[in-house]
Write an enzyme that holds these catalytic residues in place. Structure first.
Site, PDB file in Angstrom:
ATOM      1  N   ASP A   1       0.886  -1.256   0.085  1.00 14.44           N
ATOM      2  CA  ASP A   1       0.128  -0.019   0.160  1.00 14.44           C
ATOM      3  C   ASP A   1       1.023   1.257  -0.084  1.00 14.44           C
ATOM      4  OD1 ASP A   1       0.855  -0.624   2.751  1.00 14.44           O
ATOM      5  OD2 ASP A   1      -0.785   0.769   3.570  1.00 14.44           O
TER       6      ASP A   1
ATOM      7  N   GLU B   1      -0.015  -0.861   5.866  1.00 12.55           N
ATOM      8  CA  GLU B   1       1.289  -0.226   6.841  1.00 12.55           C
ATOM      9  C   GLU B   1       1.080   1.038   6.779  1.00 12.55           C
ATOM     10  OE1 GLU B   1       4.908   1.236   8.332  1.00 12.55           O
ATOM     11  OE2 GLU B   1       4.041   1.829   6.378  1.00 12.55           O
TER      12      GLU B   1
HETATM   13 ZN   LIG Z   1       6.778   2.041   4.144  1.00  8.52          ZN
END
Ligand SMILES: [Zn+2]
Length: 394
Positions: free
Chosen positions: A75, A140
């Site tokens: 992501d 994340e």
């Molecule tokens: Zn990162």
């Protein structure tokens, strides 16, 4: 060979608009790459009442030990204003030996390099003994609820045990080979609220100005220094991020005021001891009563710890650190600094399962407009990971 492969994989990943928490096709790119090479693939979608559902991937090749896992995220943060980009963020253009695109360094580039290195290594070692895995999340940059935490739990539930891990986050401040992250400071955030009595500035004896009160309390939090650091960690630091009374006038004192702050603390503290220290400093500051009249009632404050808190950690595995340091030196000629500075990453969760360090690309353009990476850096990082695998599995 490997540079072409890493560049091509990176371009394929950049083409996926995987703005957190969307998968955007990025995990499917990895699956299509790894599955034909013999990796077993598990795709998991985790959800939670209070945060968005997220796609995750676990891929592994080989059996027995040692079991090395590479961890990362596909992501990315949003591109911001598209007009400000010289190359479109989800295309993967190359100009003058540089690949442009959101995630080029944070951290699709790291994943591309590791995938290229692993595939090349396995092709050259048909007799390979051990296991190489990928632990890839799409959560994340987001709330980090439905990503690595649940992925690690899933692995534990399914009997998957790791021996060592590298997280491929961008760790180098200026050139590739500068820095390996071998630990992280802990983090704790809090809101301090002080109540008083609203009043006219000309008649302070009739009111109780909480701005005076909080000034004394915040001073006490900042001074003296919490510690002076040690060989392993820089000094613990408290940063105030906001002081807000909501009052926009200069002739009325407000009834209450709040401040927000975060503490990044080293291994001389735990979340519990740092919280106790902060509370004790505030209680002492109430007694000291700086900036206030002796006639006032004792300061009434409320300290609320908010958000995620994390403990510090330090990885001491020579097997992991020496193999990676040697690989960095072999490829770049640099002796990387072993650092515990900077922000948090998913390594803070992985450290509870196996020794973990972080090493990836140069971080200068991460989260920026025109995020980009030199093909030379992709080549070098692929070679570093490849060399690491040679040494680690020798
Ligand atoms: Zn990162």
């Amino acid at each position: 060979m490997s540079n072409q492969t890493a560049v091509k994989i990176l371009q394929d990943l950049i083409k996926c608009p995987s703005i957190t928490p969307d998968e955007g096709g990025a995990l499917s790119v990895l699956q299509a790459l790894l599955e034909p090479a013999g990796f077993d693939i598990s795709r998991m979608r985790f959800d939670d009442a209070n945060s968005p559902a997220v796609e995750n991937l676990y891929a592994g090749f080989g059996s027995g030990g040692p079991h090395f896992v590479f961890a990362g995220h596909t992501d990315v943060v949003p591109p911001g204003s598209l007009a400000d980009w010289s190359h479109e963020p989800f295309v993967g253009d190359i100009e003058d030996g540089v690949v442009y695109g959101r995630g080029a360094v944070d951290m699709k580039g790291g994943i591309a390099c590791f995938a290229a290195a692993a595939l090349e290594y396995l092709a050259d070692h048909p007799d390979f003994k051990g296991r190489i895995s990928f632990l890839i999340t799409g959560d994340e940059e987001g709330p980090a609820v439905n990503g690595t935490v649940k992925l690690l739990q899933w692995c534990a539930d399914n009997g998957v045990v790791f021996d060592h891990c590298i997280v491929g986050e961008p760790t180098n401040p200026s050139v590739l080979g500068d820095t390996i992250k071998v630990g992280r400071r802990g983090s704790i955030s809090a809101r301090l609220t002080v109540n008083g009595v609203q009043g006219h500035v000309a008649y302070p004896h009739l009111s109780d100005n909480p701005v005076r009160s909080i000034t004394g309390l915040l001073s006490a939090l900042m001074e003296p220094a919490l510690d002076s650091g040690n060989q392993r960690f820089q000094p613990t630091n408290l940063e105030i991020t906001s002081i807000d009374s909501g009052n926009e006038t200069s002739n009325v004192t407000p009834a209450s005021i709040s401040a927000l702050f975060n503490v990044r603390f080293n291994d001389e503290w735990t979340p519990q001891t740092i919280a106790a220290e902060l509370t004790s400093r505030l209680d002492q500051a109430v007694l000291d009563n700086r900036f206030r009249g002796a006639d006032k009632a004792p300061i009434s404050y409320d300290l609320e710890f908010i958000g995620n808190l994390s403990d510090s950690f330090l990885t001491r595995s020579d097997t992991l650190i020496n193999a990676l340091s040697d690989a960095v030196h072999f490829v770049t000629g640099r002796k990387p600094e072993l650092s515990t500075g900077g922000g948090t990453s998913d390594a803070r969760f992985i450290k509870d399962y196996c020794p973990v360090v972080e090493f990836g690309l140069v971080g200068q353009t991460m989260h920026q407009v025109d995020e980009r990476v030199a093909i030379d850096d992709l080549t070098a990082l692929s070679r570093i990971y490849r060399r690491f695998l040679e040494v680690y599995f020798a």
